[in-house]
Design a protein around this motif. Structure first.
Motif, PDB file in Angstrom:
ATOM      1  N   GLU A 275      -5.294  -0.130  -7.599  1.00 33.30           N
ATOM      2  CA  GLU A 275      -6.132   0.165  -6.431  1.00 33.30           C
ATOM      3  C   GLU A 275      -7.201  -0.909  -6.245  1.00 33.30           C
ATOM      4  O   GLU A 275      -7.470  -1.359  -5.128  1.00 33.30           O
ATOM      5  CB  GLU A 275      -6.777   1.544  -6.598  1.00 33.30           C
ATOM      6  CG  GLU A 275      -5.802   2.698  -6.478  1.00 33.30           C
ATOM      7  CD  GLU A 275      -6.474   4.045  -6.724  1.00 33.30           C
ATOM      8  OE1 GLU A 275      -7.595   4.049  -7.280  1.00 33.30           O
ATOM      9  OE2 GLU A 275      -5.876   5.077  -6.359  1.00 33.30           O
TER      10      GLU A 275
ATOM     11  N   TYR B 181       1.623   6.347  -6.836  1.00 29.73           N
ATOM     12  CA  TYR B 181       0.453   7.126  -7.249  1.00 29.73           C
ATOM     13  C   TYR B 181       0.748   8.624  -7.186  1.00 29.73           C
ATOM     14  O   TYR B 181       0.425   9.387  -8.110  1.00 29.73           O
ATOM     15  CB  TYR B 181      -0.734   6.751  -6.356  1.00 29.73           C
ATOM     16  CG  TYR B 181      -2.032   7.431  -6.728  1.00 29.73           C
ATOM     17  CD1 TYR B 181      -2.442   8.612  -6.104  1.00 29.73           C
ATOM     18  CD2 TYR B 181      -2.846   6.892  -7.729  1.00 29.73           C
ATOM     19  CE1 TYR B 181      -3.633   9.221  -6.452  1.00 29.73           C
ATOM     20  CE2 TYR B 181      -4.032   7.499  -8.081  1.00 29.73           C
ATOM     21  CZ  TYR B 181      -4.427   8.669  -7.435  1.00 29.73           C
ATOM     22  OH  TYR B 181      -5.593   9.270  -7.781  1.00 29.73           O
TER      23      TYR B 181
ATOM     24  N   ASN C  77       0.832  -1.216   0.000  1.00 28.34           N
ATOM     25  CA  ASN C  77       0.000   0.000   0.000  1.00 28.34           C
ATOM     26  C   ASN C  77       0.864   1.261   0.000  1.00 28.34           C
ATOM     27  O   ASN C  77       0.582   2.236  -0.708  1.00 28.34           O
ATOM     28  CB  ASN C  77      -0.932  -0.003   1.205  1.00 28.34           C
ATOM     29  CG  ASN C  77      -2.074  -0.981   1.027  1.00 28.34           C
ATOM     30  OD1 ASN C  77      -2.487  -1.246  -0.109  1.00 28.34           O
ATOM     31  ND2 ASN C  77      -2.583  -1.528   2.117  1.00 28.34           N
TER      32      ASN C  77
END
Length: 719
Positions: free
Chosen positions: A171, A143, A136
């Motif tokens: 995602e 990102y 993540n």
């Protein structure tokens, strides 16, 4: 290590002197201890000649090379097997020296069979979570970098769109992976509890099957048919009536017929939420349900509601076993909760579902075969005892206990007598106790015909608690009232009359209960009729039954237990209540020493006259009065009782038909006189006529005359 000096040897004298003693001139000390050896020498010996030291050195080396400093976390299967075999051999070598080889072998075997550890799975789960966090973070970083680069790449719109699509896919992928990890965690937790319960139930079913003592009864077949169309079935019965074994057999057969079903045996409602699975039909046995926690079960309404919701979806079938007393206590719960709206109640002690004589015989025979009890089918067996130790059969002794594990011979007539009984403890449990416990085996039919020590002690405990508690005292007094003063009605059964004692509300006299309080507790207590009625309702949970407006004993064993208890405080009152079976089987005289767990009614010497009167009156009405001669009352050869019996026969004024008098009037006196040696008394006189023999004998300070028909006496002796 060395002692006094000696003269040097011949060769040593030729050497140049160094100023010190040579070895050959020093005597070695006997019994050298460990502390006498130099530490360096000790270490050298241990390192080079000790098996344990070499094994430990090998294990340390393997730990360092295979685990601590391993270049990569993988190993071929063949190498791992060789490595594992070497480790086990060295561990067993150490264990052999320490005398624990068997223990270590068991541990190694258990390690081979041990399933994958839940702790390991949880570690993997934590590792996945940790990796996901790193992923993540990396995605978020990428990102942000990508978003920051987009304004600089306006002219490259196609590439930007692809990058954005890729980011969106990442995602979505992260969300799916997170959800799958959560589902995996939930499955691991649920499967661990559910699978453990399935495994426990399977183990119990397998143990039940291997025991080899169970026989299928009509009740099982009926319950299986019911569960095909019903969702809730209750199997009730007294303690030891076979509820649990029947429940396991029902689960076993249902599982064999329906391989896709999951079966569970539970004691409480705790695991209900863990066992129900939406895509699998579950059959749940609640064994001894609502037994010791009936209040808790009644309050767990939300759990019962939860079960009902699954029943409506046809995903669960429920099967409860419970004692009759518990079923009575939970009557309100069964009548009000929607879960039990469509239940079917099967009572193992009812006329419809009680064991047949054939089922009893098959069950008892199975237990005998497993517990080394051989059945003698001979009509004229040469063994006087009904139960005999095979090894000692040639020299039977009256009071010899059957040794544990020894082969036992049991007469067929004893089995037939046991099969006819309806024990309060339950016939299956009595079979187990009779065949497994050699003390019970020695007591022949007593363990099934008469109440257990547990039931007698329960009544005695109730009596003791009544000393300081009015309600418990009234409970005991009511039981005594039903036993001694209860309204008696006769029930016709197979050409014999059986008398049932009962307490009828309309016939209650509070003065009688006041009198019993005085007898039992030496207390002057005012007893109200309302209290009596209320306590009678309480007693229906365990001791009394209620039918046609009358309270009566639920079972003969309860009546006998009350009789035995009352005999300990009022012998005179219970003597008229004794049956012929009581007299033959459990009545004993004051000098008798009972065996462990043996149930007896002891009669003290001052009450021998009343006992003799009861015995003689009972003998007149018996089809087989010869049983009395085998009882302990006769075999103990108590002279005082025998004299009282002879006095009673002489004074008997009841005129009965010819056949009823034969045994008592003409045979029994001669048998009793012979057992006491009076037939050899020089003071005894005999006068003969053609059909009569007049015998005059002095017993104590009395001279009595008996009129005997010798032909009738001889015929009775030959029976």
């Amino acid at each position: 290590m060395y002692s006094s000096q000696l003269l040097p040897c011949k060769n040593d004298r030729k050497r140049t002197s160094t100023g010190s003693s040579s070895v050959c001139s020093v005597r070695a000390s006997p019994a050298i201890a460990t502390q006498d050896i130099n530490p360096e020498i000790q270490r050298f010996i241990l390192q080079n000649y000790s098996h344990i030291s070499k094994a430990v050195e090998f294990l340390v080396k393997q730990r360092n090379s295979k685990f601590a400093h391993v270049p990569e976390a993988k190993k071929p299967d063949s190498d791992f097997r060789l490595f594992l075999k070497d480790i086990e051999n060295h561990l067993l070598g150490i264990a052999r020296v320490c005398g624990k080889e068997t223990h270590v072998k068991k541990i190694l075997r258990d390690l081979h069979l041990k399933p994958l550890s839940l702790n390991m799975l949880r570690k993997y789960e934590k590792l996945l979570h940790k990796n996901m966090e790193a992923i993540n973070k990396n995605i978020n970083l990428q990102y942000r970098i990508t978003r920051q680069s987009i304004p600089k790449l306006v002219d490259k719109s196609n590439k930007i769109r692809k990058i954005e699509e890729r980011v969106d896919e990442l995602e979505t992928s992260v969300a799916k992976i997170t959800e799958e990890v959560q589902d995996l965690s939930k499955i691991i937790k649920e499967r661990s509890k559910r699978q453990r319960l399935i495994d426990q139930t399977s183990a119990e079913i397998e143990s039940h099957k291997k025991a080899g003592t169970y026989i299928e009864v009509e009740t099982v077949r009926h319950c299986i048919q019911l569960l095909e169309s019903k969702h809730v079935v209750i199997l009730s019965g007294r303690e030891g009536s076979g509820k649990s074994r029947n429940g396991l057999e029902i689960l076993r057969q249902l599982k064999e017929k329906n391989k896709d079903f999951d079966v569970f045996k539970l004691i409480g409602l705790t695991y209900v939420s863990d066992i129900v699975k939406c895509n699998v039909t579950s059959i749940v046995l609640f064994d001894d349900a609502f037994d010791k926690t009936s209040k808790q079960f009644s309050n767990d309404k939300h759990i019962l509601d939860h079960l009902y919701s699954y029943i409506t979806l046809n995903k669960v079938k429920l099967f409860f076993t419970m004692r009759n007393t518990v079923r009575h206590r939970c009557k309100m719960l069964f009548s009000t909760h929607k879960l039990f709206h469509d239940l079917v109640d099967i009572d193992l002690n009812s006329e419809k579902f009680k064991l047949t004589a054939k089922e009893k015989e098959e069950m008892f025979t199975n237990y005998c075969a497993i517990n080394k009890i051989r059945i003698s089918e001979k009509e004229n067996d040469d063994t006087a005892q009904p139960v005999a130790n095979e090894a000692e059969r040639a020299k039977p002794e009256d009071n010899q206990l059957v040794p544990e594990g020894a082969a036992v011979i049991l007469k067929r007539e004893i089995i037939n007598e046991i099969i006819q009984t309806d024990p309060f403890l339950g016939f299956p449990e009595c079979c187990r106790l009779f065949t497994e416990d050699r003390n019970s085996t020695h007591l022949d039919t007593s363990c099934s015909k008469w109440p257990s020590t547990i039931l007698v002690n329960d009544i005695e405990k109730l009596r003791m608690e009544g000393t300081n508690n009015y309600v418990n005292g009234l409970k005991y007094v009511i039981l005594i009232y039903v036993l001694t003063k209860g309204y008696q009605h006769q029930q016709y059964e197979s050409c014999f009359y059986r008398t049932n004692r009962a307490l009828v509300k309309e016939n209650i006299d509070s003065q009688d209960f006041k009198q019993f309080f005085q007898i039992c507790y030496n207390m002057n207590v005012e007893v109200h009729t309302s209290d009596i009625v209320h306590v009678c309702k309480v007693l229906t949970e365990r001791y009394l039954g209620h039918r046609d407006g009358a309270y009566h004993f639920q079972h003969k064993a309860i009546e006998d237990s009350v009789l035995i208890s009352y005999s300990r405080i009022n012998i005179k009152a219970i003597i008229p209540l004794l049956s012929f079976d009581h007299v033959v089987d459990i009545v004993r005289l004051q000098n008798y020493t009972e065996q462990e767990d043996e149930i007896v009614i002891k009669i003290l010497k001052p009450y021998y006259p009343e006992l003799a009167t009861k015995i003689i009156s009972s003998l007149f009405s018996q089809i087989d009065p010869h049983r009395f001669l085998e009882s302990k009352l006769i075999t103990e050869n108590d002279v005082d009782l025998i004299y009282q019996l002879i006095f009673c026969i002489q004074n008997e004024k009841v005129i009965l038909d010819y056949y009823d008098q034969n045994f008592v009037i003409h045979f029994l006196p001669l048998y009793l006189l012979r057992s006491t040696g009076k037939l050899d008394d020089k003071l005894l006189t005999v006068n003969h006529t053609k059909y009569q023999m007049s015998i005059s004998v002095t017993i104590g300070d009395k001279n009595i005359t008996l009129s005997i028909d010798p032909h009738i006496a001889l015929n009775e002796a030959c029976i």
